[in-house]
Design an enzyme around this catalytic site. Structure first.
Site, PDB file in Angstrom:
ATOM      1  N   VAL A  59       0.840  -1.205   0.000  1.00 24.64           N
ATOM      2  CA  VAL A  59       0.000   0.000   0.000  1.00 24.64           C
ATOM      3  C   VAL A  59       0.873   1.253   0.000  1.00 24.64           C
ATOM      4  O   VAL A  59       0.591   2.228  -0.696  1.00 24.64           O
ATOM      5  CB  VAL A  59      -0.973   0.005   1.204  1.00 24.64           C
ATOM      6  CG1 VAL A  59      -1.739   1.316   1.288  1.00 24.64           C
ATOM      7  CG2 VAL A  59      -1.939  -1.166   1.100  1.00 24.64           C
ATOM      8  N   CYS A  60       1.958   1.206   0.747  1.00 25.85           N
ATOM      9  CA  CYS A  60       2.849   2.363   0.863  1.00 25.85           C
ATOM     10  C   CYS A  60       3.498   2.701  -0.477  1.00 25.85           C
ATOM     11  O   CYS A  60       3.560   3.865  -0.873  1.00 25.85           O
ATOM     12  CB  CYS A  60       3.928   2.088   1.907  1.00 25.85           C
ATOM     13  SG  CYS A  60       3.274   1.573   3.507  1.00 25.85           S
ATOM     14  N   SER A  61       3.990   1.677  -1.164  1.00 27.82           N
ATOM     15  CA  SER A  61       4.712   1.890  -2.422  1.00 27.82           C
ATOM     16  C   SER A  61       3.798   2.096  -3.620  1.00 27.82           C
ATOM     17  O   SER A  61       4.137   2.834  -4.539  1.00 27.82           O
ATOM     18  CB  SER A  61       5.638   0.702  -2.699  1.00 27.82           C
ATOM     19  OG  SER A  61       6.700   0.695  -1.781  1.00 27.82           O
TER      20      SER A  61
END
Length: 167
Positions: A59-61
């Site tokens: 989700v972060c990347s």
């Protein structure tokens, strides 16, 4: 102690950071970590500090960081002086992640919260010692918006589009 709108950004907050440098711009090259005195650096600026569970995670990347990169001009137009992403990863990993995302200069600072010390101090770290996904908007040392996501993979309150609506 969680932070909320109206609170002062705490004193004595230091993160680890590797400043971007032209001569160390390749992902395989490393700079030297320095202490980044966030309390001092954020005192006279409007800052969006968003935190996430870890560098190079799905989700972060795929969503969180790319949206901030894309929305950086809109954030600047709303008076934001500095955008910074924070995770428990060490400064070397955070620096490499910034490079992997094509971020140069100090457009977005990739800061390390060693051992999630700051995030734990505000109650926004998980039992594994990772930072929760959250955002703080700091205006001249005062918190004007603070939100923590309900779940690790949730991305609503801390996304750039939502933050833009709070400015």
């Amino acid at each position: 102690m969680s932070l909320k709108a109206g609170d002062s950004f705490p004193e004595g907050v230091t993160f680890s950071y590797i400043p971007w440098a032209e001569d160390a711009s390749e992902i395989t090259s490393c700079g030297i970590p320095i202490n980044y005195n966030a309390s001092k650096e954020f005192a006279n600026k409007k800052v969006v500090l968003f935190a996430l569970p870890g560098a190079f995670t799905p989700v972060c990347s795929a969503n969180h960081v790319p949206e901030y990169i894309q929305k950086l001009p809109e954030l600047r137009a709303k008076g934001v002086d500095q955008v910074a992403v924070l995770a428990y990863n060490d400064a070397y990993v955070m620096s490499a992640w910034g490079k992997a995302n094509g971020v140069t200069g100090d457009d977005i600072l990739f800061l390390s919260d060693p051992e999630a010390k700051f995030s734990k101090s505000i109650g926004w770290a998980d039992e594994e010692g990772r930072t929760y996904r959250y955002v703080l908007v700091i205006d001249n040392g005062k918190i004007i918006y603070a939100a923590k996501e309900a779940a690790k993979n949730s991305l609503e309150l801390s996304r750039a589009d939502h933050v833009l609506k709070q400015l």
